[in-house]
Design an enzyme around this catalytic site. Structure first.
Site, PDB file in Angstrom:
ATOM      1  N   GLY A  25       0.849  -1.197   0.000  1.00  0.00           N
ATOM      2  CA  GLY A  25       0.000   0.000   0.000  1.00  0.00           C
ATOM      3  C   GLY A  25       0.880   1.241   0.000  1.00  0.00           C
ATOM      4  N   ARG A  28      -0.184   5.634  -1.886  1.00  0.00           N
ATOM      5  CA  ARG A  28      -0.978   6.776  -1.390  1.00  0.00           C
ATOM      6  C   ARG A  28      -0.794   6.897   0.113  1.00  0.00           C
ATOM      7  NH1 ARG A  28      -5.303   4.283  -4.157  1.00  0.00           N
ATOM      8  NH2 ARG A  28      -6.314   3.792  -2.167  1.00  0.00           N
ATOM      9  N   ASP A  76      -2.457  -7.878  -4.882  1.00  0.00           N
ATOM     10  CA  ASP A  76      -3.411  -7.752  -3.782  1.00  0.00           C
ATOM     11  C   ASP A  76      -2.855  -8.601  -2.637  1.00  0.00           C
ATOM     12  OD1 ASP A  76      -5.508  -8.091  -1.974  1.00  0.00           O
ATOM     13  OD2 ASP A  76      -7.025  -7.951  -3.542  1.00  0.00           O
ATOM     14  N   ASN A 104       1.549  -2.107   5.385  1.00  0.00           N
ATOM     15  CA  ASN A 104       0.717  -0.914   5.548  1.00  0.00           C
ATOM     16  C   ASN A 104      -0.632  -1.043   4.855  1.00  0.00           C
ATOM     17  OD1 ASN A 104       0.304   2.146   5.811  1.00  0.00           O
ATOM     18  ND2 ASN A 104       0.293   1.870   3.588  1.00  0.00           N
ATOM     19  N   SER A 165      -3.865   0.186  14.628  1.00  0.00           N
ATOM     20  CA  SER A 165      -4.727   1.337  14.859  1.00  0.00           C
ATOM     21  C   SER A 165      -5.115   1.401  16.339  1.00  0.00           C
ATOM     22  CB  SER A 165      -5.965   1.141  13.980  1.00  0.00           C
ATOM     23  OG  SER A 165      -6.735   2.295  13.964  1.00  0.00           O
ATOM     24  N   TYR A 177     -12.732  -4.038  11.768  1.00  0.00           N
ATOM     25  CA  TYR A 177     -11.469  -3.306  11.729  1.00  0.00           C
ATOM     26  C   TYR A 177     -10.710  -3.485  13.049  1.00  0.00           C
ATOM     27  CZ  TYR A 177      -8.512   0.850  11.312  1.00  0.00           C
ATOM     28  OH  TYR A 177      -7.449   1.720  11.264  1.00  0.00           O
ATOM     29  N   LYS A 181      -7.085  -5.414  13.353  1.00  0.00           N
ATOM     30  CA  LYS A 181      -5.910  -4.641  13.764  1.00  0.00           C
ATOM     31  C   LYS A 181      -5.360  -5.130  15.107  1.00  0.00           C
ATOM     32  CE  LYS A 181      -5.459  -1.536  10.421  1.00  0.00           C
ATOM     33  NZ  LYS A 181      -4.443  -1.729   9.376  1.00  0.00           N
ATOM     34  N   ILE A 210      -5.547  10.000  11.028  1.00  0.00           N
ATOM     35  CA  ILE A 210      -4.519  10.496  10.115  1.00  0.00           C
ATOM     36  C   ILE A 210      -5.198  11.014   8.846  1.00  0.00           C
ATOM     37  CG2 ILE A 210      -2.405   9.916   8.843  1.00  0.00           C
ATOM     38  CD1 ILE A 210      -2.180   9.557  11.943  1.00  0.00           C
TER      39      ILE A 210
HETATM   40  N1  LIG Z   1      -5.950   7.081   7.865  1.00  0.00           N
HETATM   41  C1  LIG Z   1      -6.191   6.796   9.131  1.00  0.00           C
HETATM   42  O1  LIG Z   1      -6.775   7.588   9.885  1.00  0.00           O
HETATM   43  C2  LIG Z   1      -5.733   5.481   9.714  1.00  0.00           C
HETATM   44  C3  LIG Z   1      -5.918   5.251  11.089  1.00  0.00           C
HETATM   45  C4  LIG Z   1      -5.489   4.062  11.640  1.00  0.00           C
HETATM   46  C5  LIG Z   1      -4.870   3.110  10.854  1.00  0.00           C
HETATM   47  N2  LIG Z   1      -4.726   3.338   9.515  1.00  0.00           N
HETATM   48  C6  LIG Z   1      -4.074   2.296   8.708  1.00  0.00           C
HETATM   49  O2  LIG Z   1      -2.978   2.867   8.034  1.00  0.00           O
HETATM   50  C7  LIG Z   1      -2.770   2.166   6.806  1.00  0.00           C
HETATM   51  C8  LIG Z   1      -2.687   3.163   5.653  1.00  0.00           C
HETATM   52  O3  LIG Z   1      -3.874   3.908   5.610  1.00  0.00           O
HETATM   53  P1  LIG Z   1      -4.037   5.187   4.639  1.00  0.00           P
HETATM   54  O4  LIG Z   1      -5.136   6.003   5.214  1.00  0.00           O
HETATM   55  O5  LIG Z   1      -2.692   5.821   4.395  1.00  0.00           O
HETATM   56  O6  LIG Z   1      -4.563   4.467   3.320  1.00  0.00           O
HETATM   57  P2  LIG Z   1      -4.871   5.024   1.849  1.00  0.00           P
HETATM   58  O7  LIG Z   1      -4.452   6.455   1.692  1.00  0.00           O
HETATM   59  O8  LIG Z   1      -6.273   4.637   1.541  1.00  0.00           O
HETATM   60  O9  LIG Z   1      -3.873   4.118   0.958  1.00  0.00           O
HETATM   61  C9  LIG Z   1      -4.028   2.747   0.961  1.00  0.00           C
HETATM   62  C10 LIG Z   1      -2.902   2.117   0.138  1.00  0.00           C
HETATM   63  O10 LIG Z   1      -3.039   0.677   0.214  1.00  0.00           O
HETATM   64  C11 LIG Z   1      -3.212   0.134  -1.112  1.00  0.00           C
HETATM   65  N3  LIG Z   1      -4.066  -1.043  -0.944  1.00  0.00           N
HETATM   66  C12 LIG Z   1      -5.335  -1.134  -0.520  1.00  0.00           C
HETATM   67  N4  LIG Z   1      -5.757  -2.410  -0.476  1.00  0.00           N
HETATM   68  C13 LIG Z   1      -4.704  -3.164  -0.874  1.00  0.00           C
HETATM   69  C14 LIG Z   1      -4.502  -4.561  -1.042  1.00  0.00           C
HETATM   70  N5  LIG Z   1      -5.479  -5.449  -0.787  1.00  0.00           N
HETATM   71  N6  LIG Z   1      -3.291  -4.999  -1.472  1.00  0.00           N
HETATM   72  C15 LIG Z   1      -2.287  -4.125  -1.754  1.00  0.00           C
HETATM   73  N7  LIG Z   1      -2.428  -2.774  -1.596  1.00  0.00           N
HETATM   74  C16 LIG Z   1      -3.624  -2.315  -1.180  1.00  0.00           C
HETATM   75  C17 LIG Z   1      -3.792   1.295  -1.915  1.00  0.00           C
HETATM   76  O11 LIG Z   1      -3.532   1.192  -3.301  1.00  0.00           O
HETATM   77  P3  LIG Z   1      -4.595   0.491  -4.330  1.00  0.00           P
HETATM   78  O12 LIG Z   1      -5.951   1.028  -3.985  1.00  0.00           O
HETATM   79  O13 LIG Z   1      -4.086   0.905  -5.682  1.00  0.00           O
HETATM   80  O14 LIG Z   1      -4.458  -0.979  -4.107  1.00  0.00           O
HETATM   81  C18 LIG Z   1      -2.979   2.473  -1.320  1.00  0.00           C
HETATM   82  O15 LIG Z   1      -1.667   2.499  -1.854  1.00  0.00           O
HETATM   83  C19 LIG Z   1      -3.917   1.156   6.692  1.00  0.00           C
HETATM   84  O16 LIG Z   1      -3.490  -0.096   7.151  1.00  0.00           O
HETATM   85  C20 LIG Z   1      -4.960   1.716   7.631  1.00  0.00           C
HETATM   86  O17 LIG Z   1      -5.840   0.726   8.151  1.00  0.00           O
HETATM   87  C21 LIG Z   1      -5.141   4.491   8.924  1.00  0.00           C
END
Ligand SMILES: NC(=O)c1ccc[n+]([C@@H]2O[C@H](COP(=O)([O-])OP(=O)(O)OC[C@H]3O[C@@H](n4cnc5c(N)ncnc54)[C@H](OP(=O)(O)O)[C@@H]3O)[C@@H](O)[C@H]2O)c1
Length: 270
Positions: A25, A28, A76, A104, A165, A177, A181, A210
């Site tokens: 991931g 982005r 994936d 990630n 998380s 979720y 996690k 975030i």
């Molecule tokens: N944002 C928050 O507030 C928050 C809070 C707590 C934890 N987190 C955790 O932090 C991590 C990153 O979150 P983010 O907000 O930065 O995410 P994001 O901006 O939505 O980016 C997600 C990334 O993961 C890729 N992805 C999604 N599903 C995938 C799969 N099955 N296999 C391979 N790649 C995959 C996406 O690319 P494609 O769509 O092209 O596959 C993208 O590069 C996640 O694990 C999330 O649960 C986020």
């Protein structure tokens, strides 16, 4: 995302120059910010996402900006076959080297999935939703870790970082979720005990709110409300997550393993 922060311009952390780093991931949000910080430190970066086009676009951008070798990897992570192919391509590219794995990739946060407590789900939704989230967040990390360990063990060196998380530590409202996690933290502790003697450190981040991924879907009012959950009074940035990731990956954190670093602006300490 904001521009590359000036504070990170001079970043050089011990142990990261020429290190091979795989970020799932990584195209982005926090994964992309981490890719840029690793590249800034001189690492060789393998970038994964499900989309071949996105992985190639991000890899080209990273190479142009930082001049380091970059490998785009479309897979994936919830598919064991796709993960196996991804690691075969990585091993060819890096001559079987891998110093850092960042797990990630997470199932996209949809408001309904996040907000519906267990008793309001139908039996079918319970089966489907828990399976789907677990498949990406937990099983994906397990498949990638197993393959990464095979590359790290011959060198007696490596660092694996899981992105969890705060609900995994504090609970939330009975959602898939939280469960996935939290299980990820169990996997992290298990691997850290088993592989420490082989020089492989395994740690996790527990993130609060975030400003990436789901952030853009929220109304201005909801963004304000969630900002105020944190004593720091704001959302965290992908750069702040990336800073914690590169720290844990570097030799500065050489004596840290089995640890969950909370990056939440103080919410859990309230
Ligand atoms: N944002 C928050 O507030 C928050 C809070 C707590 C934890 N987190 C955790 O932090 C991590 C990153 O979150 P983010 O907000 O930065 O995410 P994001 O901006 O939505 O980016 C997600 C990334 O993961 C890729 N992805 C999604 N599903 C995938 C799969 N099955 N296999 C391979 N790649 C995959 C996406 O690319 P494609 O769509 O092209 O596959 C993208 O590069 C996640 O694990 C999330 O649960 C986020």
């Amino acid at each position: 995302m904001q521009e590359f922060p000036p504070a990170f311009e001079q970043l050089a952390l011990p142990g990261l120059r020429d290190a091979v780093v795989l970020i799932t991931g990584g195209t982005r949000g926090s994964g992309w910010a981490a890719a840029q910080l690793f590249a800034r430190c001189g690492a060789r970066v393998a970038l994964n996402s499900r989309s071949e086009e996105e992985a190639r676009r991000a890899a080209a951008e990273l190479h142009t900006a930082f001049g380091v070798p970059v490998l785009p990897l479309a897979a994936d992570v919830s598919s064991p076959e796709q993960v196996a192919n991804m690691f075969a391509a990585l091993a060819d590219w890096s001559q079987r080297a891998l110093q850092v794995l960042v797990c990630n990739a997470g199932y996209p946060l949809m408001e309904k999935l996040w907000q519906t407590p267990l008793h309001e789900l139908s039996s079918q939704e319970i089966v489907e939703w828990f399976q789907r989230v677990r498949a990406v967040d937990l099983e994906g990390a397990r498949y990638c870790s197993a393959a990464a360990l095979r590359l790290m063990l011959p060198h007696n060196n490596g660092s694996i970082i899981f992105i969890s998380s705060t609900p995994a530590l504090a609970g939330y409202q009975g959602t898939p979720y939280t469960e996935a996690k939290a299980a990820l933290l169990g996997l992290m502790r298990d691997l850290s005990r088993e592989y420490s003697a082989a020089g492989i450190r395994v740690n996790a981040l527990a993130l609060g709110n975030i400003a990436s991924g789901w952030y853009e879907q929220l109304s201005a009012e909801r963004k304000r409300e969630l900002a105020l959950e944190a004593p720091l009074g704001r959302w965290g940035t992908p750069w702040e997550v990336a800073g914690a990731i590169v720290f844990l990956a570097s030799e500065l954190a050489g004596y840290i393993t089995g640890h969950t670093l909370v990056v939440d602006g103080g919410v859990l300490r309230r």
